[in-house]
Design an enzyme around this catalytic site. Structure first.
Site, PDB file in Angstrom:
ATOM      1  CG  ASP A  81      -1.788   1.197   1.351  1.00  0.00           C
ATOM      2  OD1 ASP A  81      -2.190   1.734   0.299  1.00  0.00           O
ATOM      3  OD2 ASP A  81      -2.085   1.613   2.479  1.00  0.00           O
ATOM      4  CG  ASP A 288      -4.017   5.270  -1.983  1.00  0.00           C
ATOM      5  OD1 ASP A 288      -3.103   4.438  -1.860  1.00  0.00           O
ATOM      6  OD2 ASP A 288      -4.947   5.368  -1.171  1.00  0.00           O
TER       7      ASP A 288
END
EC number: 3.4.23.-
Length: 508
Positions: A81, A288
């Site tokens: 992530d 993201d």
């Protein structure tokens, strides 16, 4: 996945094969991954209240790697992530396991069975994410490996309590670490940074620069890659442009950017017949990989919807319009100040179970940061330069053959500053129509960036049912969390079921 700032919509799993490695002569770490479709995860259970749901199921995905922890080693799969910065793994004895969710699918770490685990009782851990998932436990150290890469000495947390079935390997800026900007750090009034995964790779000598490049590949393909410390020039076309990160939280005392926020300088639509500029209002935008869909301020989404003759459906909670034909070449153009990244409209279109189509760009109310998730990122080659607080972008190139990898020493090789590098976002403003983003596009040869020729077949959603989440989300008291995910959560029902997050809209 972003700590408290971004809602995560994840469903499919991208797993890493066993040949990710450190190349001593080239000093970079290559982590290939493959895509696992949502259908491989099994059927979803029925909602406890019996309500039917409209589910956007096909695009959901996340990246995962398998780590070996402890002595003897225990294998766990964790989410990779860019929107967070800590490594944590689910611990044995989580009260949510068993009755609520299956914790064995991605593995749990039993620290009592590792003879080499060392707990750091003075460093508690608590992380909460925008989708309502959270993890609570404490930091420690143990023998840790990714394939042949020895990561022993890297601090990680063991979560004794979490409503997530998988852990997270955060590779964001260290200012996102919970020890610096998290709930515990704020309450205890003691903030500090430590070497998270990217910094650990650099300081251990595995890479020269704290930087990595992300290539998701075309949606129809089953593989992609992340290179820590290097760039693969074969994975993009045109010029690689560099833009600075913007510091959204300077007024709160942060001297440097906290997350991968950049300036989105305009938005447009390209068809076979014409180019349409929707807005040139500057917007802060988060890049993201932990977010599947794309989120834009409501005014920007309304401008795009109007150009598509789409109308807002209160029943669905989305803009609805006539499904484009399979040979439709319309693309959405994202302007970053002198260059564009083009993404097929099909990447932002989902077909419902009743045959209509919706615009899968989620509107956010108020002064909201745009979130450019995987539906955007798979059209770009992205280099995250953590040392210099910069991002380098180019149009992704698919179907390439031989790799052309170059190590990042101090700056990103072959990248040049974007024409509007210094013209960055400074204040929130409502997106208004006007301007022209199509007169400023430049590439290395002075021509317009080529629109990628990709399939525009519309993704189809499944009419299915799922279990209702019974957990209330805990909220992290981050100094960086000025933008909550409430506007996203009011539009979408984010429900956690075993190993899956479903974006859903309720039918009455």
């Amino acid at each position: 996945m972003k700590l408290q700032l971004a809602a995560v919509a994840t469903l499919a799993v991208l797993t890493s094969p066993a040949f990710g490695r450190v190349l001593p002569d080239g000093k970079y770490v290559k982590i290939p991954f493959t895509k696992k479709k949502n259908g491989d995860n099994g059927e979803l259970s029925k909602r406890s209240n019996g309500h039917e749901k409209f589910v956007l199921a096909n695009e959901q995905s996340f990246y995962s790697v398998e780590l070996a922890i402890g002595t003897p080693s225990q294998n766990l799969t964790v989410l990779l992530d860019t929107g967070s910065a800590d490594l944590w793994v689910p611990g044995k004895g989580n009260p949510y396991c068993g009755s609520v969710m299956d914790c064995d699918q991605y593995g749990v770490f039993d620290k009592t069975k590792s003879s080499t685990f060392k707990a750091n009782k003075s460093s508690p851990f608590y992380a909460a994410y925008g989708d309502g998932t959270y993890a609570e436990g404490a930091f420690g150290q143990d023998k840790l490996k990714y394939n042949e890469l020895d990561l022993s000495g890297l601090s990680f947390a063991v979560a004794n309590e979490s409503n997530s079935t998988f852990g997270v390997l955060g590779i964001g800026l260290s200012t996102l670490e919970v020890t610096y900007s998290g709930k515990v750090a704020i309450m205890d009034k003691r903030s500090y940074e430590y070497d998270n995964f990217p910094l650990f790779l650099k300081h251990s000598g595995a890479i020269d620069a704290t930087a990595y490049s992300l290539f998701l590949n075309d949606e129809s393909q089953s593989s992609g890659s992340i290179l820590f410390g290097a760039v693969d020039h074969s994975k993009y076309e045109g010029q690689l442009y560099t833009i600075p990160l913007v510091n959204l939280y300077k007024s709160q005392g942060y001297q440097h950017p906290v997350a991968f926020d950049v300036t989105l300088q305009g938005l447009g639509l390209q068809t076979d017949k014409r180019n349409i500029t929707l807005t040139t209002t500057k917007l802060p935008a988060l890049l993201d990989s932990g977010t599947t869909l794309t989120y834009l301020p409501s005014q920007a989404v309304a401008l795009l919807a109007k150009s598509l003759n789409a109308s807002y459906s209160k029943t669905l909670g989305y803009y609805e319009y006539t499904c484009p034909s399979s040979d439709n070449k319309t693309s959405v153009a994202f302007d970053f100040g002198g260059f564009r990244i083009n993404a097929p409209l099909s990447d932002f279109t989902m077909q419902t179970s009743v045959g209509t189509c919706v615009l899968a760009i989620i509107p956010q109310a108020g002064n909201a940061t745009a979130i450019l998730g995987d539906s955007f990122l798979r059209n770009a080659y992205v280099v995250y330069d953590l040392d210099n607080y910069e991002i380098s972008l180019a149009q992704a190139k698919y179907g390439t053959g031989k790799e052309n990898v170059e190590v990042i020493k101090s700056t990103v090789p072959s990248a040049i500053r974007a024409p509007s590098y210094n013209n960055t976002w400074s204040n929130y403003a409502s997106a208004t129509s006007g301007g022209n983003i199509f007169t400023t596009v430049r590439t290395f040869n002075g021509t317009s960036t080529a629109t990628t020729t990709r399939s525009t077949t519309t993704k189809k959603t499944n009419s299915t049912t799922t279990a209702k989440s019974t957990h209330k989300s805990k909220r992290a008291l981050q100094r960086a969390a000025t933008n909550s995910a409430s506007s996203i959560r009011s539009t979408l029902g984010l429900l956690l079921v075993p190993s899956l997050l479903i974006l859903s809209v309720f039918f009455s």
